[in-house]
Design an enzyme around this catalytic site. Structure first.
Site, short mmCIF file in Angstrom:
data_model
loop_
_atom_site.label_atom_id
_atom_site.label_comp_id
_atom_site.label_asym_id
_atom_site.label_seq_id
_atom_site.Cartn_x
_atom_site.Cartn_y
_atom_site.Cartn_z
N SER A 1 1.44 -29.69 -30.72
CA SER A 1 2.75 -29.53 -30.08
C SER A 1 3.71 -30.65 -30.44
O SER A 1 4.93 -30.49 -30.34
CB SER A 1 2.60 -29.49 -28.56
OG SER A 1 1.83 -28.38 -28.15
N ARG A 2 3.16 -31.79 -30.86
CA ARG A 2 3.98 -32.97 -31.15
C ARG A 2 3.20 -33.92 -32.04
O ARG A 2 2.06 -33.65 -32.41
CB ARG A 2 4.36 -33.67 -29.84
CG ARG A 2 3.14 -34.15 -29.04
CD ARG A 2 3.52 -34.81 -27.74
NE ARG A 2 4.00 -33.85 -26.76
CZ ARG A 2 3.21 -33.22 -25.90
NH1 ARG A 2 1.90 -33.43 -25.90
NH2 ARG A 2 3.71 -32.35 -25.05
N LYS B 1 -14.76 -40.53 -30.85
CA LYS B 1 -14.17 -40.42 -32.18
C LYS B 1 -15.25 -40.39 -33.26
O LYS B 1 -15.13 -39.63 -34.24
CB LYS B 1 -13.19 -41.56 -32.43
CG LYS B 1 -11.96 -41.53 -31.55
CD LYS B 1 -11.21 -40.20 -31.59
CE LYS B 1 -10.44 -39.97 -32.87
NZ LYS B 1 -9.57 -38.77 -32.79
N ILE C 1 1.36 -36.27 -34.70
CA ILE C 1 0.72 -36.12 -36.00
C ILE C 1 0.43 -34.65 -36.31
O ILE C 1 0.68 -34.18 -37.41
CB ILE C 1 -0.58 -36.95 -36.05
CG1 ILE C 1 -0.24 -38.45 -36.01
CG2 ILE C 1 -1.37 -36.63 -37.32
CD1 ILE C 1 -1.44 -39.34 -35.74
N GLY C 2 -0.10 -33.93 -35.34
CA GLY C 2 -0.42 -32.52 -35.58
C GLY C 2 0.80 -31.72 -35.98
O GLY C 2 0.76 -30.93 -36.94
N GLY D 1 -4.24 -28.41 -30.78
CA GLY D 1 -3.10 -29.26 -30.47
C GLY D 1 -1.94 -28.90 -31.39
O GLY D 1 -1.77 -27.76 -31.79
N LYS E 1 -2.44 -26.60 -25.08
CA LYS E 1 -2.27 -26.38 -23.64
C LYS E 1 -0.81 -26.44 -23.21
O LYS E 1 -0.48 -26.01 -22.11
CB LYS E 1 -3.05 -27.44 -22.86
CG LYS E 1 -4.56 -27.33 -22.95
CD LYS E 1 -5.22 -28.53 -22.28
CE LYS E 1 -4.83 -28.65 -20.82
NZ LYS E 1 -5.44 -29.82 -20.17
N ASP F 1 -7.12 -23.87 -24.22
CA ASP F 1 -7.77 -25.18 -24.08
C ASP F 1 -8.97 -25.22 -25.01
O ASP F 1 -9.85 -24.36 -24.94
CB ASP F 1 -8.21 -25.35 -22.62
CG ASP F 1 -8.65 -26.77 -22.29
OD1 ASP F 1 -9.08 -27.49 -23.22
OD2 ASP F 1 -8.56 -27.14 -21.11
N TYR G 1 -14.62 -44.29 -25.91
CA TYR G 1 -13.73 -43.71 -26.91
C TYR G 1 -14.37 -43.75 -28.29
O TYR G 1 -14.24 -42.80 -29.07
CB TYR G 1 -12.40 -44.46 -26.92
CG TYR G 1 -11.40 -43.92 -27.91
CD1 TYR G 1 -10.91 -42.61 -27.80
CD2 TYR G 1 -10.92 -44.70 -28.96
CE1 TYR G 1 -9.98 -42.10 -28.70
CE2 TYR G 1 -10.00 -44.20 -29.87
CZ TYR G 1 -9.54 -42.91 -29.74
OH TYR G 1 -8.62 -42.41 -30.64
#
Length: 285
Positions: free
Chosen positions: A23-24, A176, A26-27, A21, A46, A78, A172
């Site tokens: 792209s935006r 996690k 937190i990462g 990930g 992705k 992916d 979920y």
């Protein structure tokens, strides 16, 4: 004190990070914090083209990383795909001559109850969150062994397996907690090799698209902290001696306090919001 008042050196300069990930949210915030040191950052994501609702692609993230002072390698792929993972690891090693840090950031959230959660969404959360974390970490392990201070960091919560949290959103919660268990298992298995593996989770919600669209819209965003608090805490984890700092389920605010950062007011998504009015994150009592 602020993070910049705590640290004036650049311990991540020249270090190579492979992140799922990014792209935006937190990462990307974590990547930009490392980029300020002059780190090399490969993003396996992705988002090759813009999303109709969400800002940013892996390419725009790479541009921001370079502008912040780092080197960037955007990799469209992916984390559910074994070949994409292998290619990302090999490309990162080839471009930057090694891997020092793996960050398991990619995650899918769906808080539906068990009767409402579709099988497809259940499988997606397991594939991205649990399987992706395990396989990206495992594939990079032989290269991490060659690093002078190798770290794996997963953005997942402590194993607070109480009826409250298991029952709140079982699918979920499984996904996690699975990320955390994979990380702690790797920490134990590879401690002898000096590879640190830890998890990190915030005490309050973070103002990201996931919070906006999955938890509570603009109202929730206003009572959250910015992704920069997560980024500053991740940075403090990643500069620790790997052989001594591993196998922990860490909380963002605790990590910052241990680093001497005590003023969190600048992290409020709505300036001036007192800590007492910030919304507590899930999985923490």
């Amino acid at each position: 004190m602020t993070p910049d008042e705590i640290r004036t050196d650049k311990p991540l300069a020249g270090k190579t990070i492979l992140m799922s990930g990014g792209s935006r949210g937190i990462g990307l915030a974590i990547a930009l914090r490392a980029a300020r040191d002059g780190a090399n950052i490969a993003l396996l994501a992705k988002t090759d083209t813009p999303h109709p609702k969400l800002e940013g692609t892996v390419h725009t993230a790479a541009e921001q990383i370079r502008a912040a002072g780092g080197r960037a390698l955007p990799i469209v792929g992916d984390v559910r795909n074994d070949d994409d993972i292998t290619e990302a690891v090999l490309k990162t090693q080839g471009e930057f001559d090694g891997i020092d840090i793996v960050i398991n950031n990619a995650s899918v959230i769906d808080l539906s109850g068990s009767l409402d959660l579709s099988s497809k969404k259940y499988d997606l959360m397991q594939d991205v969150n649990v399987r992706g974390t395990f396989l990206l970490s495992r594939t990079a392990l032989p290269i991490l062994k060659e690093s002078g201070n190798p770290h794996i960091l997963s953005l997942s919560p402590p194993l607070n397996t109480t009826p409250k949290w298991l029952g709140a959103h079982t699918g979920y919660s499984l996904a996690k907690f699975g990320m955390t268990m994979a990380t702690l298992g790797i920490a134990a298995e590879f401690a002898k090799d000096g590879i640190a593996a830890n998890t990190l989770w915030p005490a309050t919600t973070i103002a990201t698209a996931a919070v906006k669209y999955a938890l509570g819209g603009d109202r929730m965003m206003k009572v959250s902290r910015t992704p920069e608090i997560y980024a500053d805490a991740a940075y403090e984890v990643l500069v620790q001696p790997a052989r001594e700092y591993t196998g922990q389920t860490l909380i963002v605010e605790d990590v910052l306090r241990d680093a001497g950062i005590t003023d969190f007011s600048g992290y409020a998504a709505t300036p001036g919001t007192p800590d007492s009015e910030l919304y507590p994150d899930i999985f923490l009592d």
